[in-house]
Design a protein around this motif. Sequence first.
Motif, PDB file in Angstrom:
ATOM      1  N   ARG A   1       0.820  -1.225   0.000  1.00  0.00           N
ATOM      2  CA  ARG A   1       0.000   0.000   0.000  1.00  0.00           C
ATOM      3  C   ARG A   1       0.845   1.263   0.000  1.00  0.00           C
ATOM      4  N   ASP A   2       2.161   1.116  -0.015  1.00  0.00           N
ATOM      5  CA  ASP A   2       3.064   2.268   0.097  1.00  0.00           C
ATOM      6  C   ASP A   2       2.779   3.062   1.371  1.00  0.00           C
ATOM      7  N   ALA A   3       2.475   2.363   2.446  1.00  0.00           N
ATOM      8  CA  ALA A   3       2.110   3.007   3.713  1.00  0.00           C
ATOM      9  C   ALA A   3       3.355   3.211   4.577  1.00  0.00           C
TER      10      ALA A   3
ATOM     11  N   VAL B   1       3.537  -8.666  26.557  1.00  0.00           N
ATOM     12  CA  VAL B   1       3.501  -7.870  27.780  1.00  0.00           C
ATOM     13  C   VAL B   1       4.678  -6.891  27.810  1.00  0.00           C
ATOM     14  N   ASN B   2       5.777  -7.212  28.459  1.00  0.00           N
ATOM     15  CA  ASN B   2       6.886  -6.255  28.598  1.00  0.00           C
ATOM     16  C   ASN B   2       8.079  -6.569  27.707  1.00  0.00           C
ATOM     17  N   GLN B   3       7.925  -7.456  26.748  1.00  0.00           N
ATOM     18  CA  GLN B   3       9.033  -7.803  25.871  1.00  0.00           C
ATOM     19  C   GLN B   3       8.712  -7.452  24.430  1.00  0.00           C
ATOM     20  N   ARG B   4       9.570  -6.666  23.817  1.00  0.00           N
ATOM     21  CA  ARG B   4       9.413  -6.314  22.407  1.00  0.00           C
ATOM     22  C   ARG B   4       9.862  -7.507  21.571  1.00  0.00           C
ATOM     23  N   LEU B   5       8.966  -8.017  20.714  1.00  0.00           N
ATOM     24  CA  LEU B   5       9.270  -9.176  19.886  1.00  0.00           C
ATOM     25  C   LEU B   5       9.578  -8.804  18.440  1.00  0.00           C
ATOM     26  N   PHE B   6       8.989  -7.689  17.967  1.00  0.00           N
ATOM     27  CA  PHE B   6       9.188  -7.270  16.578  1.00  0.00           C
ATOM     28  C   PHE B   6       9.022  -5.754  16.513  1.00  0.00           C
ATOM     29  N   HIS B   7       9.892  -5.123  15.720  1.00  0.00           N
ATOM     30  CA  HIS B   7       9.780  -3.690  15.483  1.00  0.00           C
ATOM     31  C   HIS B   7      10.290  -3.406  14.082  1.00  0.00           C
ATOM     32  N   ARG B   8       9.506  -2.650  13.321  1.00  0.00           N
ATOM     33  CA  ARG B   8       9.909  -2.262  11.979  1.00  0.00           C
ATOM     34  C   ARG B   8       9.383  -0.873  11.695  1.00  0.00           C
ATOM     35  N   ALA B   9      10.293   0.028  11.361  1.00  0.00           N
ATOM     36  CA  ALA B   9       9.927   1.386  10.970  1.00  0.00           C
ATOM     37  C   ALA B   9      10.181   1.513   9.473  1.00  0.00           C
ATOM     38  N   LEU B  10       9.125   1.643   8.696  1.00  0.00           N
ATOM     39  CA  LEU B  10       9.255   1.773   7.250  1.00  0.00           C
ATOM     40  C   LEU B  10       9.646   3.201   6.891  1.00  0.00           C
ATOM     41  N   PRO B  11      10.231   3.402   5.714  1.00  0.00           N
ATOM     42  CA  PRO B  11      10.609   4.750   5.293  1.00  0.00           C
ATOM     43  C   PRO B  11       9.432   5.718   5.393  1.00  0.00           C
TER      44      PRO B  11
ATOM     45  N   LEU C   1      -0.898   5.841   9.940  1.00  0.00           N
ATOM     46  CA  LEU C   1      -2.079   6.158   9.144  1.00  0.00           C
ATOM     47  C   LEU C   1      -3.139   6.781  10.050  1.00  0.00           C
ATOM     48  N   ALA C   2      -4.292   7.102   9.497  1.00  0.00           N
ATOM     49  CA  ALA C   2      -5.420   7.516  10.334  1.00  0.00           C
ATOM     50  C   ALA C   2      -5.772   6.329  11.234  1.00  0.00           C
ATOM     51  N   GLN C   3      -6.320   6.608  12.414  1.00  0.00           N
ATOM     52  CA  GLN C   3      -6.473   5.542  13.409  1.00  0.00           C
ATOM     53  C   GLN C   3      -7.305   4.352  12.934  1.00  0.00           C
ATOM     54  N   GLU C   4      -8.372   4.565  12.199  1.00  0.00           N
ATOM     55  CA  GLU C   4      -9.159   3.423  11.717  1.00  0.00           C
ATOM     56  C   GLU C   4      -8.404   2.649  10.639  1.00  0.00           C
ATOM     57  N   ALA C   5      -7.567   3.324   9.862  1.00  0.00           N
ATOM     58  CA  ALA C   5      -6.751   2.642   8.856  1.00  0.00           C
ATOM     59  C   ALA C   5      -5.636   1.840   9.535  1.00  0.00           C
ATOM     60  N   ASP C   6      -5.034   2.383  10.599  1.00  0.00           N
ATOM     61  CA  ASP C   6      -4.056   1.619  11.378  1.00  0.00           C
ATOM     62  C   ASP C   6      -4.693   0.327  11.885  1.00  0.00           C
ATOM     63  N   HIS C   7      -5.882   0.461  12.469  1.00  0.00           N
ATOM     64  CA  HIS C   7      -6.600  -0.706  13.007  1.00  0.00           C
ATOM     65  C   HIS C   7      -6.898  -1.717  11.891  1.00  0.00           C
ATOM     66  N   ALA C   8      -7.391  -1.232  10.766  1.00  0.00           N
ATOM     67  CA  ALA C   8      -7.750  -2.122   9.658  1.00  0.00           C
ATOM     68  C   ALA C   8      -6.533  -2.871   9.130  1.00  0.00           C
TER      69      ALA C   8
END
Length: 158
Positions: free
Chosen positions: A43-45, A54-64, A138-145
Amino acid sequence: MTTAVTELIPRLEADEARLVLDRFGNDDAWRLGLTLTELAQERDAAVTIGIRRVNQRLFHRALPGTTPDNDAWIDRKCRVVLHYEESSLLVGARFRAKGRTFETASRLDPRRYAAHGGAFPLRLRGTGVIGAVAVSGLAQEADHALVVEGLERFLGRS
């Protein structure tokens, strides 16, 4: 209560009832994270994706195109999921349905908690909520979707 909120709440509740996991380990977090990354790239998002147990980060990805603000939003939305054991969009909708805002009525620090769409509970069948998956950018409903679609694809339902 507005019609939009009254229609939104049952749909969000149905998403949560439908998207329950039988298992979820570190390798599953990686696969779900890659699934969400692929969807966002299709989607080029410009989004940041976070998955935590809970308190452990398992995955993180920041796209351009994302910024550190997206990381902060993910943290705040995930805290809402872990506190209420419901999606951040559903929590915000429940407050709005009562004619209140989350920021004033929850008594939680809005610098640490955000009931905006984009974070979803990782719920194990027979166990309950064990973590959260979130998208920000994204807009909050788009993030959720996007999260819902990613979970559906991860579970082989799309």
